[in-house]
Design a protein around this motif. Structure first.
Motif, short mmCIF file in Angstrom:
data_model
loop_
_atom_site.label_atom_id
_atom_site.label_comp_id
_atom_site.label_asym_id
_atom_site.label_seq_id
_atom_site.Cartn_x
_atom_site.Cartn_y
_atom_site.Cartn_z
N GLU A 1 0.64 -1.35 0.04
CA GLU A 1 -0.18 -0.05 0.00
C GLU A 1 0.86 1.38 -0.05
O GLU A 1 0.66 2.22 -0.58
N GLN A 2 2.04 1.32 0.89
CA GLN A 2 2.76 2.31 0.54
C GLN A 2 3.35 2.81 -0.37
O GLN A 2 3.55 3.85 -0.93
N LYS A 3 3.76 1.64 -1.02
CA LYS A 3 4.51 1.78 -2.36
C LYS A 3 3.59 2.15 -3.38
O LYS A 3 3.94 3.09 -4.21
N TYR A 4 2.28 1.95 -3.50
CA TYR A 4 1.06 2.49 -4.22
C TYR A 4 1.00 3.93 -4.04
O TYR A 4 1.03 4.78 -4.89
N THR B 1 -5.47 2.64 -9.79
CA THR B 1 -6.95 2.33 -8.97
C THR B 1 -7.10 1.00 -8.79
O THR B 1 -7.81 0.32 -7.74
N VAL B 2 -7.02 -0.03 -9.92
CA VAL B 2 -7.25 -1.35 -10.06
C VAL B 2 -6.43 -1.99 -8.86
O VAL B 2 -6.92 -2.83 -7.81
N HIS B 3 -4.97 -1.45 -8.52
CA HIS B 3 -4.17 -2.07 -7.55
C HIS B 3 -4.90 -1.59 -6.03
O HIS B 3 -4.67 -2.43 -5.13
N LYS C 1 -1.52 -13.88 -1.50
CA LYS C 1 -0.36 -14.06 -2.52
C LYS C 1 -0.42 -13.23 -3.76
O LYS C 1 0.27 -12.73 -4.41
N ASN C 2 -1.73 -13.21 -4.28
CA ASN C 2 -2.16 -12.80 -5.48
C ASN C 2 -1.83 -11.27 -5.65
O ASN C 2 -1.45 -10.54 -6.42
N LEU C 3 -2.19 -10.59 -4.23
CA LEU C 3 -1.87 -8.92 -4.03
C LEU C 3 -0.55 -8.81 -4.25
O LEU C 3 -0.14 -8.03 -5.19
N SER C 4 0.20 -9.98 -3.63
CA SER C 4 1.84 -9.74 -3.74
C SER C 4 2.20 -9.60 -5.13
O SER C 4 3.19 -9.04 -5.68
N THR C 5 1.61 -10.54 -5.95
CA THR C 5 2.01 -10.66 -7.44
C THR C 5 1.53 -9.39 -8.17
O THR C 5 2.34 -8.78 -8.96
N MET C 6 0.48 -8.94 -7.79
CA MET C 6 -0.12 -7.56 -8.44
C MET C 6 0.95 -6.42 -8.11
O MET C 6 1.47 -5.75 -9.17
N SER C 7 1.41 -6.55 -6.86
CA SER C 7 2.47 -5.65 -6.57
C SER C 7 3.77 -5.60 -7.26
O SER C 7 4.17 -4.60 -7.61
#
Lengths: 562, 562
Positions: B363-366, B475-477, B506-512
Motif C-alpha cells: 500500500e505504501q508503495k502504491y 486504482t485497480v491495485h 499471494k495474488n496481491l503480492s503478485t500484482m504489487s
C-alpha cells in the motif's frame, strides 16, 4: 500706463500676417504683450497696429526704470510674463502627457531662466546674488529612467523624445513656418566679416566645410555633487566639466547648461541646428539613476557641441568651459546676453572664400537637404520605436518566459528526485543546472538592453533632436531664396537698386555655403557616430549570444552521454 | 422482444453500486443497454436487476442469430449502439473543444471500429472483405499541425494533449473511480502461470523488473502511401512498418494501429499504462505535414511499445509486426479478439519468483507511485504550457520584431544612400548587411522551435499520455488492497476460508510486483528519454545561439574600425 518699446533691428512685415514693419530706433507702444509665440502686438507713431518679433524690440515698462539698465528691465518684465506661462506650463506637466509638445511650447522658457538670473534690488554687486536664487529647474520636467524601464509608462520615450525634436527658441520665435525669422535685413546689407568673429568656409574633399581646429576640443562631464543653498532648504546637483584644453574642471549646474543652450540657440540656430538639452525633471531629482542618466546625456550634448568647429570656438562656449572665477563667469554671461550678432545676423560673420553660387543651384541643394533630414528623421524614429518595443520585450515577457522555462526544468528535477529510483542523481543534477541556466539567461536577456540597446537608443535620440532642428534652419534659408527671387521684381519697382540685388545674391550664396558646410559637418559626424554605434551594438550582441551559448554548453556537459 | 445475454466471466458486485453478481454461463435479460460507461443493466433468473460490465456478457438480440456466430452478432449490436454514441461524438467534435474530455469519452470507441470490421453478409471469406469497408477514421478527429503553428488556436495543444491523457478503455469500462474493474475474481483464484504466456519478474539492481529480451525489438514506421477503394471513392494512407527482427515490412493503416491499441488496452491496461495513439483527424487528411506528423507520432508510439518487454513479446503485437499474408492477419485478429486473458486476468500470467510481500508495504508503495506520477504529470504539463508559450513567442512577436529591426536598419541605410555625401558606401553596405542579418535572425528564431522545442514537446506529450494512464492502473491495485483488507472480516463472517485469504494475499503480492516492475520500467525509460531529450534540446540551443553570434560577427566585420 502704456508700455513703450524701442525697435532694435529693422523688421519688414510679411503681407497678410498682421505684421508691422518697423525701423531700428523707432519707438512703439506695446498694445498686447501676451500674444505668445514670440510676438508682441504694438502700435507705431502713425497709429498702425501689428505684430512685431519680441526679440526685435526692447520693452521699457514705464519711465521709472533707468535707461542704462534696459537689459535688466527687460528681464524683470520677462519675469512677470514668465509667471503666467510658468503656471500654465506646470499644468501641462502634471497632465497625462508631460513630454508632449504642449509642455515644451511654453511661451517663454527663457523667461523662467531670466526670472532666476535677475539681480534682486538692493543686492546689486554681490558675487552670490545670482547664484542663490530659487532653484528654478525644479518644477518644469519629470524624471525618466530609461526607454523601457519599469518606471517609464508606455509611450513615455516617444513623448519625451518629442521634447528633443525642436529647438526651444524656434518654437518661441519662429512658431510654425509662417513666422520665420526674416532674413531680409541680413540679405540687403553688405557684410565684411570681422577678424575674430569671422567664420571661414573652405572647400574640402567633400565640398564646402567649416574650418576645423587642429586639436578637437572635448570635455568630460563627471563627478556630480549635491550642493545646497538657502541654509539647506534648497539643494541642487553640480557637475564637474573638464575640457581637454585646460584640464581644469569648472562646476556647472543644469541651469547653467540650459543658459548656454539658450545663448547658442539665440546666436546660431539660424545657421546651425542646436539640439535640445536632456530633459528637466520634477521628482526624484537626487535619485542616483536619474543623475547618472542626466550626466550621461549632458556629456553627449557637450561632446557634440565640442565637436562643432563654430560652436566650440565661440566666446560663450569658451567662457562656459574656461571661466576662472565667479566674477569672470558673471561678466562673461552679461556680455554673452548682450551679444548682438544673433539670429540671421550670424551669417554676416560667415566668410566663404569660394565662388558665388547660383540661386537655382542653392534651391536645389536645400530641397535635397530638406528631403534627407526628413527621411532620416523618419528612419531614426522607426529605429527608436522598434528599439523601444524590443527593450520592453526583453525586460518584460522574454525575461518572464525564460524564468518560467527555468522553473519548469527545476520542478521536473524536483519531481524526479522523489522517485526513489536508484539511478536518478545525474539526470536531476543536470536538470537543475539547466533550469538555473535558463534563469540566468532570463536575467542576461533582461540586462542586455542596458548594455547594447541603450547606446543605440541614446545616439538615435540625439540624432532625433538634431534632425528636429533642421526644418527651422532650412526654413530660414528658403525664406532667403524667396526674397532673392523677388529681387528682380523689386528692382523693376525701384524698391531696391541693381546693386542691392547683387548684394542679396552674394549674401544668399554665403548662407548657402554655411548650410552646405553644416550639412557636411552633419554627414561626417553621422557616419562616424553610426559606424561607432553599430560596431558597439554588434559587438555586444555577439557577446550576448556567445555568453548564452557558452552557458548552455556547460550545462549540456552535465548530462551523461547515452 | 427481450434482449438476452450470456455471462462470459464471473463477476462479483461491489456493494452499494447497484451491481449484479453473475456467474459464467448464466443467461440474463438485458433491461437497459443504454446505461453507458461500459455497463449494461440486466435481470437474472431470480428477478434481481443490476449493472453488469458490458464486456463480461455476450448479448443475443433475439433467436434469429445463429449461436455459432455470437462474436459477429455482438459486433453488429455494438455497431447499432455505436451509431448513437458516434453521432453524439461528432457533435462534440464539431463544438468549440474538439479535444476536450467530452469528445474522448464517447461510450464505445471500440464499437466504431467493430462497425468497420464486421464482415458484410454474403461476402464471407473474401480476402478483401475486411479491407474495403468505409473508412471510419475519417470523422472522429481533427487536423492539428503543431503546438504553436498558425493553424492551431490558443490552447489547442492542451486540449488535444488532453486526448492523450487517458486510456480510452479506462473511460469506457472503468468510468471514474466508482466502477473500477473488480479484481476480486482474480484475487480469489489460485493461479499457475502457463508456460508460453508466463510473465516472469526478477530482482534487478533497481528492484523487481520484467524479463527483458536480449535484443530489443524496434521498428521503423515509414513510407506513407495513399491507397484507395470503392473504385477510388474513398482513399486512405498506408504506412510501412518494418521490425528489426525480420526486416520485412508490413503495411498498416491508421485503423490497424487503432485496432492494436484497443487489443493492448483490453489485455494489459490493468497492469500496464497503454498510451493513446496520436489523434485522428477530419480535414486535410492527405496534407503532407499532417501525414508526416502522424507518422512521426505512430513511430514514437510503436517504439515505446517495442521497448516494453511484456507488450513487445505479446502474440497480438507480434502478429501486427510479423504477419505474412492477409489470411494470417485475419486469423490472428480473430484469435486476438477472442483472447480471454484480458482485464484483471492478466495478473494470472504474472509469475514473480520472489518472496511474498506484506500488504502494508504494498500500500505504501502504491501511495508513492500515485504521488510521483501525479507530480510528474503536473510538471510535464507545466513544461508543455511554457513550451507552447515560447513556441508562439518565437514564431509570432519575436520573428516580427527581428524583422522590424532588420527593416529599420535597412531603411536607415537607404536614407543614408541618398545623402550624396561621398564617403557613404562602406557604412550603408554594412548597415544593409546588418539589416539583412536581423531578417535572417528573424527566420532562424521562427524556425528554431521546430528544431529543438518540437522534440521536447513531442516527448513530453508522450509522457503526458503515459502518465494519464497511471491513475486507472493504480486504482485497480488499490481496489485489490481494499479487498485484501476486507479478507479478515470475510473469514470471520465465514464468507471465505482462511485458505482463500492466503491466496488473496499471494495474488496481491503478485500484482504489487507487477506494478513495481512496471514502475521500474517506467523510471528506466524516463531517465533514458529525458537524458536524450535534454541533450538534444541543449545541443540545438547551443547551435542556435552560436549561429546567430557567428552571423552577427560576420556583419560586424563589414564596418570600418574608426
Amino acid at each position: 500706463m502704456a508700455v513703450k518699446a524701442q525697435v532694435l533691428y529693422d523688421f519688414t512685415a510679411e503681407p497678410g500676417n498682421n505684421e508691422l514693419t518697423v525701423k531700428e530706433g523707432e519707438i512703439l507702444t506695446v498694445t498686447n504683450q501676451n500674444v505668445g509665440g514670440g510676438w508682441v502686438e504694438a502700435q507705431n507713431s502713425r497709429g498702425t497696429v501689428g505684430l512685431v518679433p519680441e526679440d526685435y524690440i526692447e520693452i521699457n515698462p514705464g519711465s521709472t526704470q533707468a535707461s542704462s539698465n534696459t537689459q535688466a528691465t527687460q528681464h524683470i518684465d520677462a519675469h512677470n510674463q514668465g509667471y503666467t506661462s510658468s503656471s500654465e506650463n506646470s499644468q501641462a506637466v502634471n497632465g497625462n502627457e508631460p513630454w508632449s509638445a504642449t509642455a515644451w511650447s511654453n511661451n517663454n522658457p527663457v523667461n523662467n531662466w531670466n526670472q532666476a538670473e535677475q539681480e534682486p534690488v538692493g543686492n546689486n554687486g554681490s558675487v552670490y546674488s545670482f547664484d542663490e536664487e530659487w532653484d528654478d529647474d525644479s518644477d518644469d520636467g519629470k524624471s525618466t529612467g530609461g526607454y523601457g524601464g519599469s518606471q517609464v509608462e508606455e509611450g513615455g520615450t516617444m513623448q519625451r523624445a518629442g521634447g528633443h525634436s525642436t529647438m526651444k527658441l524656434s518654437l518661441n520665435k519662429f512658431p510654425g513656418f509662417s513666422k520665420t525669422p526674416n532674413p531680409e535685413v541680413y540679405l540687403l546689407t553688405k557684410h565684411i566679416a570681422k577678424g575674430d568673429e569671422r567664420l571661414p568656409i573652405y572647400t574640402g574633399e567633400v565640398g564646402p566645410v567649416w574650418l576645423y581646429p587642429q586639436t578637437q576640443l572635448d570635455c568630460v562631464v563627471a563627478d556630480p555633487k549635491k550642493g545646497s543653498k538657502m541654509y539647506g532648504l534648497k539643494s541642487y546637483i553640480e557637475y564637474q566639466v573638464t575640457p581637454n584644453t585646460t584640464n581644469r574642471p569648472v562646476n556647472h549646474r543644469y541651469k547653467h547648461f540650459d543658459w548656454l543652450y539658450e545663448r547658442l540657440v539665440e546666436k546660431f540656430a539660424c545657421a546651425l541646428p542646436i539640439p535640445c538639452l536632456p530633459d528637466k525633471q520634477v521628482t526624484g531629482r537626487f535619485e542616483e539613476e536619474f543623475i547618472k542618466m542626466r550626466m550621461e546625456r549632458l556629456q553627449g550634448w557637450m561632446s557634440r557641441m565640442c565637436r562643432h568647429p563654430v560652436i566650440s570656438n565661440s566666446e560663450v562656449f569658451q567662457l562656459f568651459l574656461n571661466y576662472r572665477d565667479e566674477k569672470e563667469w558673471k561678466l562673461g554671461k552679461r556680455r554673452a546676453e548682450k551679444d548682438e550678432i544673433v539670429g540671421v545676423k550670424i551669417f554676416s560673420n560667415i566668410d566663404p572664400e569660394l565662388p558665388e553660387l547660383d540661386p537655382a543651384q542653392v534651391e536645389q541643394k536645400y530641397e535635397m537637404y530638406s528631403q534627407f533630414t526628413r527621411s532620416m528623421d523618419n528612419s531614426v524614429k522607426e529605429l527608436l520605436a522598434v528599439g523601444h518595443l524590443h527593450w520592453k520585450r526583453c525586460t518584460g515577457p522574454l525575461q518572464k518566459e525564460y524564468r518560467q522555462i527555468g522553473k519548469a526544468f527545476q520542478n521536473l528535477s524536483s519531481v524526479f528526485n522523489t522517485s526513489a529510483y536508484p539511478r536518478e542523481s545525474t539526470l536531476t543534477e543536470a536538470l537543475t543546472a539547466t533550469g538555473k541556466t535558463y534563469e540566468e539567461i532570463a536575467e542576461i536577456v533582461a540586462e542586455q538592453p542596458k548594455k547594447d540597446l541603450h547606446f543605440l537608443m541614446e545616439t538615435n535620440l540625439e540624432y532625433k533632436g538634431l534632425l528636429g532642428c533642421f526644418p527651422d534652419t532650412i526654413t530660414v534659408h528658403k525664406a532667403a531664396i524667396d526674397k532673392v527671387k523677388e529681387a528682380d521684381h523689386l528692382v523693376v519697382m525701384n524698391k531696391i537698386s541693381q546693386q542691392d540685388k547683387l548684394i542679396m545674391e552674394k549674401n544668399l550664396s554665403t548662407m548657402s555655403y554655411a548650410l552646405q558646410a553644416e550639412m557636411n559637418h552633419f554627414h561626417s559626424n553621422r557616419i562616424y557616430d553610426y559606424n561607432r554605434l553599430m560596431q558597439f551594438y554588434l559587438e555586444e550582441q555577439v557577446k550576448f549570444y556567445e555568453t548564452i551559448a557558452e552557458k548552455l554548453k556547460k550545462t549540456l556537459g552535465q548530462y551523461t552521454t547515452m
